[in-house]
Design a protein around this motif. Structure first.
Motif, PDB file in Angstrom:
ATOM      1  N   ASN A 308       0.845  -1.180   0.000  1.00 34.70           N
ATOM      2  CA  ASN A 308       0.000   0.000   0.000  1.00 34.70           C
ATOM      3  C   ASN A 308       0.887   1.239   0.000  1.00 34.70           C
ATOM      4  O   ASN A 308       1.905   1.285   0.695  1.00 34.70           O
ATOM      5  N   LEU A 309       0.506   2.225  -0.784  1.00 31.98           N
ATOM      6  CA  LEU A 309       1.235   3.483  -0.844  1.00 31.98           C
ATOM      7  C   LEU A 309       0.424   4.513  -0.066  1.00 31.98           C
ATOM      8  O   LEU A 309      -0.612   4.990  -0.541  1.00 31.98           O
ATOM      9  N   LEU A 310       0.872   4.805   1.144  1.00 33.21           N
ATOM     10  CA  LEU A 310       0.148   5.696   2.046  1.00 33.21           C
ATOM     11  C   LEU A 310       0.824   7.054   2.105  1.00 33.21           C
ATOM     12  O   LEU A 310       2.040   7.170   1.925  1.00 33.21           O
ATOM     13  N   GLY A 311       0.022   8.080   2.368  1.00 29.80           N
ATOM     14  CA  GLY A 311       0.583   9.411   2.551  1.00 29.80           C
ATOM     15  C   GLY A 311       1.589   9.414   3.692  1.00 29.80           C
ATOM     16  O   GLY A 311       1.345   8.835   4.758  1.00 29.80           O
ATOM     17  N   ALA A 312       2.744  10.066   3.471  1.00 32.62           N
ATOM     18  CA  ALA A 312       3.795  10.090   4.488  1.00 32.62           C
ATOM     19  C   ALA A 312       3.380  10.962   5.671  1.00 32.62           C
ATOM     20  O   ALA A 312       2.642  11.946   5.518  1.00 32.62           O
ATOM     21  N   GLU A 313       3.851  10.591   6.853  1.00 32.23           N
ATOM     22  CA  GLU A 313       3.581  11.385   8.039  1.00 32.23           C
ATOM     23  C   GLU A 313       4.182  12.781   7.877  1.00 32.23           C
ATOM     24  O   GLU A 313       5.264  12.957   7.318  1.00 32.23           O
ATOM     25  N   GLY A 314       3.446  13.776   8.379  1.00 29.72           N
ATOM     26  CA  GLY A 314       3.959  15.144   8.349  1.00 29.72           C
ATOM     27  C   GLY A 314       3.646  15.912   7.084  1.00 29.72           C
ATOM     28  O   GLY A 314       4.093  17.054   6.932  1.00 29.72           O
ATOM     29  N   PHE A 315       2.892  15.306   6.167  1.00 26.05           N
ATOM     30  CA  PHE A 315       2.595  15.982   4.901  1.00 26.05           C
ATOM     31  C   PHE A 315       1.094  15.991   4.638  1.00 26.05           C
ATOM     32  O   PHE A 315       0.444  14.943   4.615  1.00 26.05           O
ATOM     33  N   THR A 316       0.544  17.168   4.452  1.00 28.78           N
ATOM     34  CA  THR A 316      -0.844  17.345   4.039  1.00 28.78           C
ATOM     35  C   THR A 316      -0.873  18.428   2.975  1.00 28.78           C
ATOM     36  O   THR A 316      -0.343  19.528   3.193  1.00 28.78           O
ATOM     37  N   GLY A 317      -1.442  18.110   1.822  1.00 33.38           N
ATOM     38  CA  GLY A 317      -1.485  19.079   0.729  1.00 33.38           C
ATOM     39  C   GLY A 317      -1.433  18.395  -0.618  1.00 33.38           C
ATOM     40  O   GLY A 317      -1.612  17.171  -0.714  1.00 33.38           O
ATOM     41  N   PRO A 318      -1.186  19.155  -1.703  1.00 35.89           N
ATOM     42  CA  PRO A 318      -1.117  18.578  -3.046  1.00 35.89           C
ATOM     43  C   PRO A 318      -0.079  17.456  -3.115  1.00 35.89           C
ATOM     44  O   PRO A 318       1.065  17.629  -2.680  1.00 35.89           O
ATOM     45  N   ALA A 319      -0.482  16.303  -3.629  1.00 32.69           N
ATOM     46  CA  ALA A 319       0.371  15.104  -3.599  1.00 32.69           C
ATOM     47  C   ALA A 319       1.529  15.186  -4.581  1.00 32.69           C
ATOM     48  O   ALA A 319       1.358  15.605  -5.732  1.00 32.69           O
ATOM     49  N   LYS A 320       2.697  14.759  -4.114  1.00 29.45           N
ATOM     50  CA  LYS A 320       3.881  14.600  -4.952  1.00 29.45           C
ATOM     51  C   LYS A 320       4.455  13.216  -4.672  1.00 29.45           C
ATOM     52  O   LYS A 320       4.547  12.799  -3.514  1.00 29.45           O
ATOM     53  N   TYR A 321       4.852  12.517  -5.730  1.00 25.83           N
ATOM     54  CA  TYR A 321       5.326  11.135  -5.595  1.00 25.83           C
ATOM     55  C   TYR A 321       6.842  11.112  -5.727  1.00 25.83           C
ATOM     56  O   TYR A 321       7.394  10.957  -6.809  1.00 25.83           O
ATOM     57  N   GLU A 322       7.495  11.273  -4.604  1.00 29.61           N
ATOM     58  CA  GLU A 322       8.950  11.280  -4.559  1.00 29.61           C
ATOM     59  C   GLU A 322       9.486   9.870  -4.783  1.00 29.61           C
ATOM     60  O   GLU A 322       9.097   8.939  -4.095  1.00 29.61           O
ATOM     61  N   GLY A 323      10.357   9.695  -5.773  1.00 25.82           N
ATOM     62  CA  GLY A 323      10.956   8.384  -6.036  1.00 25.82           C
ATOM     63  C   GLY A 323      10.201   7.535  -7.033  1.00 25.82           C
ATOM     64  O   GLY A 323      10.559   6.370  -7.251  1.00 25.82           O
ATOM     65  N   LEU A 324       9.150   8.078  -7.665  1.00 23.52           N
ATOM     66  CA  LEU A 324       8.361   7.292  -8.611  1.00 23.52           C
ATOM     67  C   LEU A 324       9.213   6.787  -9.773  1.00 23.52           C
ATOM     68  O   LEU A 324       9.129   5.614 -10.157  1.00 23.52           O
ATOM     69  N   ALA A 325      10.056   7.656 -10.308  1.00 26.51           N
ATOM     70  CA  ALA A 325      10.918   7.243 -11.425  1.00 26.51           C
ATOM     71  C   ALA A 325      11.887   6.139 -11.008  1.00 26.51           C
ATOM     72  O   ALA A 325      12.196   5.233 -11.796  1.00 26.51           O
ATOM     73  N   ASP A 326      12.334   6.194  -9.767  1.00 20.99           N
ATOM     74  CA  ASP A 326      13.282   5.186  -9.281  1.00 20.99           C
ATOM     75  C   ASP A 326      12.650   3.794  -9.230  1.00 20.99           C
ATOM     76  O   ASP A 326      13.273   2.806  -9.630  1.00 20.99           O
ATOM     77  N   ILE A 327      11.413   3.712  -8.748  1.00 18.07           N
ATOM     78  CA  ILE A 327      10.804   2.380  -8.654  1.00 18.07           C
ATOM     79  C   ILE A 327      10.377   1.871 -10.029  1.00 18.07           C
ATOM     80  O   ILE A 327      10.352   0.661 -10.268  1.00 18.07           O
ATOM     81  N   LEU A 328      10.045   2.780 -10.945  1.00 18.63           N
ATOM     82  CA  LEU A 328       9.676   2.351 -12.293  1.00 18.63           C
ATOM     83  C   LEU A 328      10.860   1.731 -13.038  1.00 18.63           C
ATOM     84  O   LEU A 328      10.661   1.000 -14.011  1.00 18.63           O
ATOM     85  N   ALA A 329      12.053   1.993 -12.568  1.00 14.81           N
ATOM     86  CA  ALA A 329      13.252   1.423 -13.202  1.00 14.81           C
ATOM     87  C   ALA A 329      13.523  -0.006 -12.739  1.00 14.81           C
ATOM     88  O   ALA A 329      14.402  -0.678 -13.287  1.00 14.81           O
TER      89      ALA A 329
END
Length: 377
Positions: A308-329
């Motif tokens: 499951n990809l859950l929102g990180a603790e400490g972040f509320t607002g417009p979503a950004k997917y940090e590391g998406l390109a890394d996992i797609l590789a």
């Protein structure tokens, strides 16, 4: 002879609806969605998205008039209007009387007991004060009869001192089970009575949020236990005569018993990995079932897992997917993002399916992925 496929009105437009819509494209099925959130995950994926409450009688009634089959992607819908639509000849799957029973965990548990299905011992409670009458039953979990969802509405009651943690509403007190593993089985059934069952999966829950954090398929259990779990699921859907998909969550106890925990009459978090991991996904199966088509093969392609990809603790607002390109590789890694614009801590923002040639390979990739991706704002 050609027979047009029925149009489908779906109550709910969240991520489960999104994946149903994606599966519907291949079968050219037309699905409309009703959801109270104008920005729900489905809102841009169907031209027939309607904002409105799936709990409001008149809204659901008028929506249901337009389509051949009415289905759900969330249980908490207005049952009375579904019964009315069914009485007027609409096909409503899963059937309203089954939804009504499943909506109330008290009725659900009693159904298991009355029909001889294995489940943990429980007692029904009226309110928080009534917990004091069952001190000898502790430790146990207090569950709200109605309204609990995604881990909410469940409270662990360890001893007499903690009964004040219980809910002041009708519920049930369920004996804490000394389990070895948590399993789930997805099973489908169409109106003709044909069933198809997916291999049992093994689940790992988030320690704080009580959400499925990771699962892998097939579960690491004996063939005997696997067949037992699958038989329970098939027997249960046949006893219910439910049309659609049923998710059956189970405990495998340390002494080898398989006990039903809870059920969900819809596609479920524990079956997300079937989109890439099996010949037919749970979403395709649900659509096949409710439209009366033959069910597809549930054969696994090999080992699969799901994070499951859950929102990180400490972040509320417009979503950004940090590391998406890394996992797609990474070969065998498939992210599924739910299109939610706003992230919040622990909000379900997507999931990641992982394919590999062994359980060890799945776990290794999962740990790699967990360290690479975060949903931030």
């Amino acid at each position: 002879m050609y027979k047009a496929l029925p149009s489908i009105g779906l109550l709910g437009g969240g991520q489960l609806g999104r994946m149903l819509l994606q599966a519907a494209v291949d079968l050219d099925l037309q699905i409309a969605c009703l959801d109270p959130d104008a920005e729900a995950s489905c809102h841009q994926l169907t031209p027939n998205f309607q904002q409105g409450s799936f709990q409001d009688y008149e809204t659901v009634y008028q929506f249901g008039q337009k389509y051949d089959v009415i289905s759900i992607e969330i249980e908490h819908v207005n049952i009375e209007v579904l019964k009315q639509l069914e009485s007027e000849g609409k096909k409503v799957y899963p059937q309203p009387h089954i939804l009504q029973m499943i909506q109330d965990k008290r009725l659900q548990k009693q159904f298991f007991k009355d029909h001889g299905f294995p489940t943990a011992d429980f007692v029904l409670t009226d309110n928080q004060a009534s917990l004091s009458q069952h001190i000898d039953f502790l430790p146990a979990f207090h569950k709200l009869g109605k309204g609990g969802y995604d881990g909410k509405g469940v409270q662990y009651i360890a001893d007499a001192a903690s009964v004040t943690k219980g809910f002041d509403a009708p519920g049930l007190l369920e004996k804490a089970v000394d389990f070895e593993k948590e399993l789930a089985v997805i099973v489908a059934r169409n109106p003709q009575g044909e069933t198809a069952v997916f291999p049992a999966v093994e689940m790992v829950f988030h320690p704080e949020q009580n959400l499925v954090e990771f699962l892998f398929s097939p579960a690491e259990i004996t063939t005997t236990i696997a067949k037992q779990a699958e038989k329970i699921a098939v027997d249960l859907i046949n006893t219910l005569e439910l049309v659609g998909v049923l998710a059956v969550e189970m405990f495998l106890t340390k002494d080898g018993q398989v006990l039903i925990n809870e059920i969900a009459p819809r596609p479920h978090n524990s079956g997300h990995q079937t989109i890439r991991g099996n010949e037919s996904s749970q979403y395709e199966q649900h659509l096949r079932a409710i439209t009366g088509l033959p069910l597809g093969s549930t054969k696994s392609f090999g080992f699969s897992g799901m994070l499951n990809l859950l929102g990180a603790e400490g972040f509320t607002g417009p979503a950004k997917y940090e590391g998406l390109a890394d996992i797609l590789a990474i070969p065998g890694v498939f992210p599924f993002l739910y299109g939610k614009k706003i992230t919040k801590p622990f909000r379900k923002m997507g999931h990641i399916t992982i394919l590999g040639d062994s359980k060890g390979a799945i776990i290794e990739k999962a740990n790699q992925v967990k360290n690479l991706i975060r949903v931030i704002s």
